[in-house]
Design a protein around this motif. Structure first.
Motif, mmCIF file in Angstrom:
data_model
loop_
_atom_site.group_PDB
_atom_site.id
_atom_site.type_symbol
_atom_site.label_atom_id
_atom_site.label_comp_id
_atom_site.label_asym_id
_atom_site.label_seq_id
_atom_site.Cartn_x
_atom_site.Cartn_y
_atom_site.Cartn_z
ATOM 1 N N ASP A 1 -14.813 3.839 -46.981
ATOM 2 C CA ASP A 1 -14.297 3.761 -48.816
ATOM 3 C C ASP A 1 -13.417 5.222 -48.677
ATOM 4 N N ALA A 2 -13.736 5.432 -47.599
ATOM 5 C CA ALA A 2 -12.881 6.952 -48.242
ATOM 6 C C ALA A 2 -12.071 6.966 -47.940
ATOM 7 N N PRO A 3 -10.672 8.094 -48.098
ATOM 8 C CA PRO A 3 -9.776 8.061 -48.174
ATOM 9 C C PRO A 3 -9.169 8.670 -46.103
ATOM 10 N N LEU A 4 -7.916 7.969 -46.040
ATOM 11 C CA LEU A 4 -8.766 8.445 -44.052
ATOM 12 C C LEU A 4 -6.801 9.508 -43.747
ATOM 13 N N VAL A 5 -7.363 11.038 -42.987
ATOM 14 C CA VAL A 5 -6.572 11.680 -42.548
ATOM 15 C C VAL A 5 -6.769 11.058 -40.782
ATOM 16 N N ILE A 6 -5.442 10.929 -40.686
ATOM 17 C CA ILE A 6 -5.419 11.181 -38.691
ATOM 18 C C ILE A 6 -4.200 11.715 -38.687
ATOM 19 N N VAL A 7 -4.145 13.041 -37.758
ATOM 20 C CA VAL A 7 -3.240 14.091 -37.545
ATOM 21 C C VAL A 7 -3.455 13.800 -36.228
ATOM 22 N N GLU A 8 -1.881 13.544 -35.360
ATOM 23 C CA GLU A 8 -1.658 13.488 -34.358
ATOM 24 C C GLU A 8 -1.065 14.489 -33.500
ATOM 25 N N ALA A 9 -1.666 15.699 -32.652
ATOM 26 C CA ALA A 9 -0.989 16.860 -32.181
ATOM 27 C C ALA A 9 0.043 15.640 -31.444
ATOM 28 N N GLY A 10 1.177 15.830 -31.150
ATOM 29 C CA GLY A 10 2.708 15.986 -29.969
ATOM 30 C C GLY A 10 2.254 14.068 -29.350
ATOM 31 N N ALA A 11 3.001 13.547 -30.787
ATOM 32 C CA ALA A 11 3.245 12.096 -31.145
ATOM 33 C C ALA A 11 4.086 11.248 -30.259
ATOM 34 N N GLY A 12 4.538 12.141 -29.203
ATOM 35 C CA GLY A 12 5.786 11.788 -28.583
ATOM 36 C C GLY A 12 7.160 10.765 -29.163
ATOM 37 N N ASN A 13 7.123 9.422 -29.287
ATOM 38 C CA ASN A 13 7.675 8.465 -29.442
ATOM 39 C C ASN A 13 7.227 7.527 -30.484
ATOM 40 N N ALA A 14 6.438 7.922 -31.077
ATOM 41 C CA ALA A 14 5.065 7.830 -32.078
ATOM 42 C C ALA A 14 5.176 6.535 -32.028
ATOM 43 N N THR A 15 4.689 5.742 -30.356
ATOM 44 C CA THR A 15 4.317 4.545 -30.396
ATOM 45 C C THR A 15 3.029 4.549 -30.987
ATOM 46 N N LEU B 1 -3.201 12.987 -27.175
ATOM 47 C CA LEU B 1 -2.806 12.133 -25.776
ATOM 48 C C LEU B 1 -1.758 12.754 -25.909
ATOM 49 N N GLU B 2 -1.972 13.046 -24.362
ATOM 50 C CA GLU B 2 -1.001 13.544 -23.131
ATOM 51 C C GLU B 2 0.116 14.815 -23.976
ATOM 52 N N VAL B 3 -1.638 16.194 -24.600
ATOM 53 C CA VAL B 3 -1.275 17.307 -25.308
ATOM 54 C C VAL B 3 -1.884 18.761 -24.198
ATOM 55 N N GLN C 1 12.260 14.367 -35.486
ATOM 56 C CA GLN C 1 13.240 13.652 -35.800
ATOM 57 C C GLN C 1 12.856 11.953 -35.430
ATOM 58 N N LEU C 2 12.810 11.739 -33.870
ATOM 59 C CA LEU C 2 12.368 10.165 -33.724
ATOM 60 C C LEU C 2 11.023 9.047 -34.465
ATOM 61 N N GLN C 3 10.302 10.410 -34.239
ATOM 62 C CA GLN C 3 8.884 9.974 -35.424
ATOM 63 C C GLN C 3 9.591 9.741 -36.458
ATOM 64 N N GLU C 4 9.693 10.308 -36.923
ATOM 65 C CA GLU C 4 10.516 10.024 -39.059
ATOM 66 C C GLU C 4 11.150 8.884 -39.303
ATOM 67 N N GLU C 5 12.047 8.176 -38.008
ATOM 68 C CA GLU C 5 12.942 7.229 -38.285
ATOM 69 C C GLU C 5 11.914 6.431 -37.779
ATOM 70 N N ARG C 6 10.918 6.394 -36.758
ATOM 71 C CA ARG C 6 10.269 5.683 -36.896
ATOM 72 C C ARG C 6 9.047 5.054 -37.348
ATOM 73 N N LEU C 7 8.549 5.861 -38.493
ATOM 74 C CA LEU C 7 7.580 5.929 -39.481
ATOM 75 C C LEU C 7 8.146 6.180 -40.206
ATOM 76 N N LYS C 8 9.265 5.602 -41.195
ATOM 77 C CA LYS C 8 9.578 5.754 -42.203
ATOM 78 C C LYS C 8 9.130 4.301 -42.755
ATOM 79 N N GLY C 9 8.972 3.310 -42.976
ATOM 80 C CA GLY C 9 8.436 2.275 -43.177
ATOM 81 C C GLY C 9 7.451 2.293 -44.173
#
Length: 272
Positions: free
Chosen positions: A134-148, A222-224, A181-189
């Motif tokens: 039930d805790a809030p979830l924080v995920i940190v991804e280093a080197g997120a590539g195309n944000a896939t 991943l792949e970092v 910038q690609l990550q911002e665009e892909r995840l803005k939703g």
């Protein structure tokens, strides 16, 4: 025209105030770190190996990851459930490489969305086993590539776990400006649930303070590791420890020209 009110799991719905405040702090530290980050640090007559690698991979103008679309994202996931054999899989995989001749593929791209969903499944089960479901979830991804990966995880949360989705903050840390910038665009939703920082995986300790009390942080890379700048140390003939520097032809030519100009200036001074 009128719009229906936002549901709890709509993209415009914000995470908890504590998470949102923490995310604002992370973004501010990321922007400050980007302003202070040194560029092109020189060492002696050449660059340290770490600086040479960082420039060749991540420089805003000439860096490998900034100069081209090097990570290929398939337009559609592979239809694994309809494949009849390993040979059919290999043929489809070969076609993916032909479709993306400018770039290369990673497991998260080839096996999307299931690769990301498998990672999310492990995260959720780990939280449940620790009594923190039930805790809030924080995920940190280093080197997120195309944000896939980030996209697959957030879509799976929104679709299958809307209660967790509304208590999630997903942070990407990307050293390459074009990919950030690609990550911002892909995840803005996903609205303010996603924060896309311009920064290095080596700066995580400076970018992040402890999440708000009660959160469960997960760090993904991943792949970092194989793309991180690093030093090269060698032993000299007498057993001394030496640090390697890189001298390019252009750098050597520039140094030789500067040396000739200094010599000419010294000669002119002596004649006078």
């Amino acid at each position: 025209s009128s719009s229906p009110p936002s549901s709890p799991s709509s993209p415009l719905h914000s995470p908890s105030p504590a998470l949102e405040g923490w995310a604002r702090g992370v973004r501010a530290r990321g922007e400050e770190a980007a302003r202070r980050r040194p560029r092109g640090a020189a060492y002696g007559n050449g660059e340290l190996v770490r600086d040479f690698i960082a420039g060749e991979l991540y420089d805003d103008e000439k860096g490998y990851f900034n100069a081209r679309d090097c990570i290929h994202s398939p337009s559609q996931p592979l239809p694994f459930t309809r494949m009849s054999s390993m040979e059919e899989y290999r043929a489809m995989l070969q076609q993916l490489y032909f479709d993306g001749l400018e770039g290369w593929l990673t497991p998260v791209e080839i096996f999307q969305p299931w690769y990301g969903e498998a990672i999310l499944d492990w995260i959720l089960k780990s939280r449940e086993a620790a009594g923190e479901a039930d805790a809030p979830l924080v995920i940190v991804e280093a080197g997120a590539g195309n944000a896939t990966l980030a996209s697959c995880v957030m879509e799976a949360l929104r679709r299958g776990h809307p209660d967790v989705y509304d208590r999630t903050c997903y942070v990407t840390v990307e050293v390459t400006r074009r990919l950030q910038q690609l990550q911002e665009e892909r995840l803005k939703g996903h609205g303010r649930r996603c924060v896309c920082l311009l920064g290095s995986a080596l700066e995580l300790d400076a970018l992040f303070h402890a999440p708000p009390p009660g959160t469960t942080p997960f760090v993904i890379g991943l792949e970092v590791l194989d793309n991180l700048p690093h030093d090269k140390i060698v032993l000299g003939e007498a057993g001394e420890v030496l640090q390697t520097s890189v001298h390019t032809r252009e750098g050597l030519a520039a140094a030789a020209g500067a040396s000739r100009r200094r010599s000419a200036s010294a000669s002119a001074s002596a004649s006078a």
